[in-house]
Design an enzyme around this catalytic site. Structure first.
Site, PDB file in Angstrom:
ATOM      1  N   SER A  25      36.442  29.041  40.752  1.00 14.55           N
ATOM      2  CA  SER A  25      35.358  28.844  41.728  1.00 14.55           C
ATOM      3  C   SER A  25      34.449  27.725  41.252  1.00 14.55           C
ATOM      4  CB  SER A  25      34.544  30.136  41.855  1.00 14.55           C
ATOM      5  OG  SER A  25      33.356  29.919  42.591  1.00 14.55           O
ATOM      6  N   TYR A  47      29.804  37.168  37.987  1.00 13.04           N
ATOM      7  CA  TYR A  47      30.881  36.402  38.632  1.00 13.04           C
ATOM      8  C   TYR A  47      31.023  35.025  37.988  1.00 13.04           C
ATOM      9  CZ  TYR A  47      33.639  34.354  42.469  1.00 13.04           C
ATOM     10  OH  TYR A  47      34.615  33.743  43.216  1.00 13.04           O
ATOM     11  N   LYS A  52      34.354  33.473  35.956  1.00 16.24           N
ATOM     12  CA  LYS A  52      35.066  32.256  36.388  1.00 16.24           C
ATOM     13  C   LYS A  52      34.975  31.152  35.341  1.00 16.24           C
ATOM     14  CE  LYS A  52      36.558  33.794  40.406  1.00 16.24           C
ATOM     15  NZ  LYS A  52      37.996  34.053  40.619  1.00 16.24           N
TER      16      LYS A  52
HETATM   17  P1  NDP Z   1      39.053  38.526  49.493  1.00 21.93           P
HETATM   18  O1  NDP Z   1      38.098  39.563  49.002  1.00 21.93           O
HETATM   19  O2  NDP Z   1      39.033  38.129  50.914  1.00 21.93           O
HETATM   20  O3  NDP Z   1      40.532  38.933  49.100  1.00 21.93           O
HETATM   21  C1  NDP Z   1      40.811  39.320  47.771  1.00 21.93           C
HETATM   22  C2  NDP Z   1      42.158  39.985  47.690  1.00 21.93           C
HETATM   23  O4  NDP Z   1      42.374  40.375  46.316  1.00 21.93           O
HETATM   24  C3  NDP Z   1      42.217  41.270  48.511  1.00 21.93           C
HETATM   25  O5  NDP Z   1      43.486  41.419  49.086  1.00 21.93           O
HETATM   26  C4  NDP Z   1      41.954  42.334  47.458  1.00 21.93           C
HETATM   27  O6  NDP Z   1      42.473  43.597  47.794  1.00 21.93           O
HETATM   28  C5  NDP Z   1      42.673  41.758  46.268  1.00 21.93           C
HETATM   29  N1  NDP Z   1      42.184  42.382  45.050  1.00 21.93           N
HETATM   30  C6  NDP Z   1      40.898  42.491  44.635  1.00 21.93           C
HETATM   31  N2  NDP Z   1      40.826  43.242  43.540  1.00 21.93           N
HETATM   32  C7  NDP Z   1      42.095  43.626  43.242  1.00 21.93           C
HETATM   33  C8  NDP Z   1      42.669  44.432  42.235  1.00 21.93           C
HETATM   34  N3  NDP Z   1      41.916  45.032  41.307  1.00 21.93           N
HETATM   35  N4  NDP Z   1      43.999  44.613  42.230  1.00 21.93           N
HETATM   36  C9  NDP Z   1      44.776  44.044  43.152  1.00 21.93           C
HETATM   37  N5  NDP Z   1      44.289  43.278  44.157  1.00 21.93           N
HETATM   38  C10 NDP Z   1      42.968  43.067  44.196  1.00 21.93           C
HETATM   39  O7  NDP Z   1      38.750  37.274  48.548  1.00 21.93           O
HETATM   40  P2  NDP Z   1      39.059  35.700  48.760  1.00 21.93           P
HETATM   41  O8  NDP Z   1      40.357  35.499  49.403  1.00 21.93           O
HETATM   42  O9  NDP Z   1      37.844  35.068  49.281  1.00 21.93           O
HETATM   43  O10 NDP Z   1      39.148  35.285  47.214  1.00 21.93           O
HETATM   44  C11 NDP Z   1      40.348  34.919  46.575  1.00 21.93           C
HETATM   45  C12 NDP Z   1      40.010  34.185  45.293  1.00 21.93           C
HETATM   46  O11 NDP Z   1      39.211  33.038  45.593  1.00 21.93           O
HETATM   47  C13 NDP Z   1      39.190  35.002  44.294  1.00 21.93           C
HETATM   48  O12 NDP Z   1      39.630  34.704  42.995  1.00 21.93           O
HETATM   49  C14 NDP Z   1      37.783  34.488  44.508  1.00 21.93           C
HETATM   50  O13 NDP Z   1      36.977  34.679  43.366  1.00 21.93           O
HETATM   51  C15 NDP Z   1      38.055  33.026  44.777  1.00 21.93           C
HETATM   52  N6  NDP Z   1      37.000  32.321  45.470  1.00 21.93           N
HETATM   53  C16 NDP Z   1      36.528  32.758  46.686  1.00 21.93           C
HETATM   54  C17 NDP Z   1      35.518  32.091  47.314  1.00 21.93           C
HETATM   55  C18 NDP Z   1      34.960  32.546  48.615  1.00 21.93           C
HETATM   56  O14 NDP Z   1      33.870  32.087  48.980  1.00 21.93           O
HETATM   57  N7  NDP Z   1      35.621  33.386  49.365  1.00 21.93           N
HETATM   58  C19 NDP Z   1      34.916  30.891  46.708  1.00 21.93           C
HETATM   59  C20 NDP Z   1      35.488  30.493  45.465  1.00 21.93           C
HETATM   60  C21 NDP Z   1      36.493  31.193  44.878  1.00 21.93           C
HETATM   61  P3  NDP Z   1      41.494  44.774  48.341  1.00 21.93           P
HETATM   62  O15 NDP Z   1      40.725  44.181  49.488  1.00 21.93           O
HETATM   63  O16 NDP Z   1      42.445  45.813  48.716  1.00 21.93           O
HETATM   64  O17 NDP Z   1      40.603  45.123  47.172  1.00 21.93           O
END
Ligand code: NDP
Length: 244
Positions: A136, A149, A153
């Protein structure tokens, strides 16, 4: 499609929603055999319905032993996207042990663990592997209520470099993508408040948040042979936030 991943097998974590889901679909569309790992079974079932041929693994990456058990049966993997993460926002003075431990377990410890398991197996098979960690902009800039967070990261960026250093001789490249805000579920929970969003957007030279596809395109680039000489980098997908 360009790049093509035909003949390659990819594991994407956090593939139930958001960026991970889109990355899994894009890799599958570009010819890869995809294993989608996530925590909520219903999300994985809907992904299987959306695109036939995607394999799924339901596990909570915060659970070390369950992760090890799930990945022991995953089979050959050439491309790994460590995407799963949680964002628990708390003012520094109110950060709880639970939020700290959960965040580091999922955002950092699981990346270590999954990458160890997959890298060992890549080395044993003698393949040229590629790993992309989803980091991030928050790894490199202090953001209010993001102490935990940001710390996860930032540590992930350094882990990316050390993995690149140690895995390079085994022909495994390791890079990260570092997006600005993306309006996935995670983005909406943390950035829906209009004033907060406007303040962030005003600091982004390109004047907008990133789209899921912006991030996915960079992930695909770093997984592909188009970036064959690139390892250990954090590729910003931040619209210029970090230069502003
Ligand atoms: P979402 O919350 O929309 O999706 C995250 C996904 O990861 C979900 O399917 C979730 O499943 C899964 N997940 C979370 N925890 C676990 C776990 N313990 N075991 C298995 N699966 C897990 O997040 P984003 O798509 O937005 O984020 C994806 C990546 O991008 C992350 O690394 C985030 O930090 C990074 N990011 C996001 C930004 C943003 O603004 N959105 C900005 C910069 C970076 P479930 O919902 O079932 O928990």
């Amino acid at each position: 499609p360009d790049p093509s991943f035909s003949g390659r097998r990819a594991l994407v974590t956090g593939a139930g929603k958001g960026i991970g889901r889109a990355a899994a679909l894009a890799l599958s569309g570009a010819g890869a055999q995809v294993v989608a790992l996530s925590r909520t079974q219903a999300d994985l079932e809907s992904l299987e319905r959306e695109r036939t041929g995607i394999e799924t693994l339901c596990v909570d990456l915060g659970d070390w032993d369950a992760t090890e058990a799930a990945l022991s049966k995953v089979g050959a993997v050439d491309l790994l996207v460590n995407n799963a993460a949680v964002a628990v926002l708390q003012p520094f003075l109110e950060v709880t042990k639970e939020a700290f431990d959960r965040s580091f377990d999922v955002n950092l410890r699981a990346v270590f663990h999954v990458s160890q398991i997959i890298s060992r197996q890549m080395i044993a098979r003698g393949v040229q592997g590629a790993i992309v960690n989803v980091s991030s902009q928050a790894s490199q800039r202090a953001l209010r209520e993001h102490a935990v967070y940001c710390s996860t990261k930032s540590a992930l960026d350094m882990l990316t470099k050390v993995m690149a250093l140690e895995l390079g001789p085994h022909k495994i490249r390791v890079n990260s993508v570092n997006p600005t805000v993306v309006m996935t579920d995670m983005g909406q929970i943390n950035w829906s408040e209009p004033q907060k969003a406007a303040a962030m957007i005003s600091r982004i030279p390109l004047g907008k948040f990133a789209e899921v596809d912006d991030v996915v395109n960079s992930i695909l680039f770093l997984l592909s042979d188009k970036s064959a000489m690139t390892t250990g980098v954090s590729l910003l997908v931040d619209g210029g936030f970090l230069v502003s």
